[in-house]
Design an enzyme around this catalytic site. Structure first.
Site, PDB file in Angstrom:
ATOM      1  N   TRP A  17      23.420  63.967  21.714  1.00 30.80           N
ATOM      2  CA  TRP A  17      23.394  62.511  21.581  1.00 30.80           C
ATOM      3  C   TRP A  17      24.148  61.932  22.785  1.00 30.80           C
ATOM      4  CZ3 TRP A  17      27.608  59.431  18.860  1.00 30.80           C
ATOM      5  CH2 TRP A  17      27.220  58.101  18.678  1.00 30.80           C
TER       6      TRP A  17
ATOM      7  N   LYS B 136      23.087  56.704   8.338  1.00 29.65           N
ATOM      8  CA  LYS B 136      21.714  57.149   8.068  1.00 29.65           C
ATOM      9  C   LYS B 136      21.510  57.479   6.593  1.00 29.65           C
ATOM     10  CE  LYS B 136      22.179  57.685  12.536  1.00 29.65           C
ATOM     11  NZ  LYS B 136      21.474  57.208  13.678  1.00 29.65           N
TER      12      LYS B 136
ATOM     13  N   ASP C 215      29.987  67.170  14.221  1.00 23.55           N
ATOM     14  CA  ASP C 215      29.503  65.805  14.063  1.00 23.55           C
ATOM     15  C   ASP C 215      28.388  65.878  13.025  1.00 23.55           C
ATOM     16  OD1 ASP C 215      28.642  63.242  14.197  1.00 23.55           O
ATOM     17  OD2 ASP C 215      28.068  63.264  16.312  1.00 23.55           O
TER      18      ASP C 215
HETATM   19  N1  KET Z   1      26.403  61.334  15.938  1.00 23.98           N
HETATM   20  C1  KET Z   1      25.110  61.545  16.205  1.00 23.98           C
HETATM   21  C2  KET Z   1      24.663  62.929  16.499  1.00 23.98           C
HETATM   22  C3  KET Z   1      24.214  60.472  16.196  1.00 23.98           C
HETATM   23  O1  KET Z   1      22.939  60.720  16.445  1.00 23.98           O
HETATM   24  C4  KET Z   1      24.666  59.165  15.932  1.00 23.98           C
HETATM   25  C5  KET Z   1      23.749  58.032  15.982  1.00 23.98           C
HETATM   26  C6  KET Z   1      26.030  59.019  15.636  1.00 23.98           C
HETATM   27  C7  KET Z   1      26.866  60.115  15.670  1.00 23.98           C
HETATM   28  C8  KET Z   1      26.663  57.708  15.344  1.00 23.98           C
HETATM   29  O2  KET Z   1      26.167  56.992  14.314  1.00 23.98           O
HETATM   30  P1  KET Z   1      27.025  55.834  13.646  1.00 23.98           P
HETATM   31  O3  KET Z   1      26.095  54.714  13.496  1.00 23.98           O
HETATM   32  O4  KET Z   1      28.193  55.515  14.533  1.00 23.98           O
HETATM   33  O5  KET Z   1      27.483  56.420  12.367  1.00 23.98           O
HETATM   34  N2  KET Z   1      22.632  58.070  16.570  1.00 23.98           N
HETATM   35  C9  KET Z   1      21.580  57.039  16.607  1.00 23.98           C
HETATM   36  C10 KET Z   1      22.051  55.652  16.840  1.00 23.98           C
HETATM   37  C11 KET Z   1      22.882  55.441  18.069  1.00 23.98           C
HETATM   38  O6  KET Z   1      22.545  55.910  19.165  1.00 23.98           O
HETATM   39  O7  KET Z   1      23.929  54.772  17.924  1.00 23.98           O
HETATM   40  C12 KET Z   1      20.499  57.481  17.603  1.00 23.98           C
HETATM   41  O8  KET Z   1      20.665  58.535  18.245  1.00 23.98           O
HETATM   42  O9  KET Z   1      19.491  56.782  17.713  1.00 23.98           O
END
Ligand code: KET
Length: 429
Positions: free
Chosen positions: A159, A276, A240
């Site tokens: 990511w 999610k 993570d």
């Molecule tokens: N870790 C991973 C691996 C991840 O894909 C995301 C979010 C997060 C943490 C953080 O999510 P949060 O909303 O802070 O709980 N990924 C999606 C959204 C983004 O980029 O913020 C994505 O990859 O589309």
């Protein structure tokens, strides 16, 4: 004069003090003249471009945000019910610096297991965090403050924001191999080599399940080997876990990698997110936990995590924490949640099948087997940045330039259109 000094300072990497600029007859300090526009975020920038496109055909498979089969954002029924219980009944006072005790308790059960001895022994230092991102960042800041000589090993690819998080926390980054572009699967041998060759006691960032962006996870057997090798090398695993429940549809099964490491007696760190799996994206609710050697150590670590939070945001937001604790604390709402997570995971699995079938029916000369082999929210399609650009320019399909398709944005209504466009841009490759 102003332009020259600005240039020199920029080249030396020094921020200029206010530069005098003359505008008309006025002389004024230009505090921000040296600030260049930031590069667009590779994921959230896609949403911006999508929103700006007036085409009625447009499709957004960029950001990892779940949509229903009509392409609409979803608020889970269990969340609606929790909100009904909150409204008019609960107060909105500050939470403690470490966040909601109840939310943390429930989060630890999800990650470490309902009957975990480690929870009973109070060996886990945990705080509520600003979703998964905030949990990773808090850990990175903790790492920098208390283990200043360590580095973080990050999988390639990962990511994109992981790199930003540890960079801004000033923790040096190293990478380890993870994905094999030819097989579109795990490059297990190279990954193991990199784990073996890292200096003893290194910090590794691992995706607990549903690896983003590849959708490729180690098998249970491979996780066991990884865990064993971490023991040999005395490495520290930081998990993570942003997609618990989204890989298999069962949060318990998706925590398997973590449970294997726990069985093997590792100390671990873990970032959890409810963005999610509860659809609480904008509520920013998550949890950071660090498993310590004993209760005394856990108390000290937690107090330091709180100390990091206090000057940054003082204490975390209350609403999402209430929603999570109400759902997970009520057996009926919890089983409704489990049903709804499974429903989301199943719809995604269905869309994987549909996308692959559509491409095969179109007579694509390429193999699309990986679409159904990969798991979680994303399909790492193998398309090149140029092919993705064509999808956007010619078909108004928006996705990240690394070829990642958010399967959560694919619907019965758009899967045919998407397959056709993918076929058009890939058939001659
Ligand atoms: N870790 C991973 C691996 C991840 O894909 C995301 C979010 C997060 C943490 C953080 O999510 P949060 O909303 O802070 O709980 N990924 C999606 C959204 C983004 O980029 O913020 C994505 O990859 O589309």
């Amino acid at each position: 004069m102003a332009a020259i000094s600005r240039e020199i300072l920029k080249r030396r990497g020094i921020l200029p003090s206010p530069v005098m600029a003359t505008i008309g007859t006025r002389s004024m300090a230009s505090w921000f003249g040296h600030v260049e526009p930031a590069a667009k975020d590779p994921i959230l920038g896609v949403t911006e471009a999508f929103l700006a496109d007036p085409s009625p055909d447009k499709v957004n498979v960029g950001v990892g945000a779940y949509r229903d089969d009509n392409g609409k954002p979803v608020v889970l029924e269990c969340v609606r019910e929790a909100e009904r219980r909150i409204a008019g009944n609960l107060n909105m006072e500050y939470l403690p610096m470490g966040g909601s005790i109840k939310m943390i308790e429930e989060s630890l059960k999800l990650a470490y297991g309902e009957d975990s001895e480690l929870i009973k022994e109070k060996r886990i230092a945990a705080v509520q965090a600003l979703s998964g991102t905030g949990a990773c960042r808090l850990f990175a800041d903790f790492q920098k403050r208390f283990l200043p000589d360590t580095q973080i090993y990050i999988p390639i690819p990962t990511w994109a924001n992981h790199h930003n998080i540890w960079r801004d926390a000033c923790v040096p980054q190293r990478t380890f191999r993870y994905y094999h572009p030819e097989t579109k699967g795990l490059d297990f041998a190279s990954m193991m080599d990199d784990i073996k060759n890292a200096p003893n006691g290194s910090f590794f960032l691992l995706h607990a399940c549903a690896h983003n962006p590849t959708g490729v996870d180690p098998s249970e057997e491979q996780w066991r080997e990884i865990s064993y090798q971490f023991k040999v090398k005395n490495h520290f695993p930081f998990f993570d876990m942003a997609y618990q429940g989204f890989a298999s549809g069962d949060p318990n099964r998706d925590a398997k990698a973590i449970r294997i490491f726990l069985e093997d007696g590792h100390l671990i760190g873990c970032a959890q997110s409810y963005a999610k799996n509860m659809g609480l994206y904008g509520q920013r609710v998550g949890c950071l936990s660090i498993l310590c050697e004993d209760e005394l150590q856990a108390v000290a670590v937690k107090s330091q995590l709180q100390q990091l939070a206090r000057p940054m945001y003082s204490n975390p937001p209350v609403h999402g924490a209430l929603v999570v604790s109400i759902i997970l604390g009520d057996p009926e709402l919890k089983s409704l949640w489990l049903k709804e997570v499974k429903g989301m995971a199943d719809r995604i699995i269905g869309m994987r099948k549909a996308l692959r079938e559509n491409l095969e029916k179109l007579g694509s000369p390429l193999s699309w087997e990986h679409i159904t082999n990969q798991i979680g929210m994303f399909c790492y399609s193998g398309m090149t940045p140029e092919q993705v650009d064509r999808l956007t320019d010619e078909f108004h399909i928006y996705m990240t330039r690394n070829g990642r398709i958010s399967m959560a944005g694919v619907t019965t209504g758009n899967v045919g259109y998407l397959a056709n466009a993918i076929h058009e841009v890939t058939k001659s490759s």
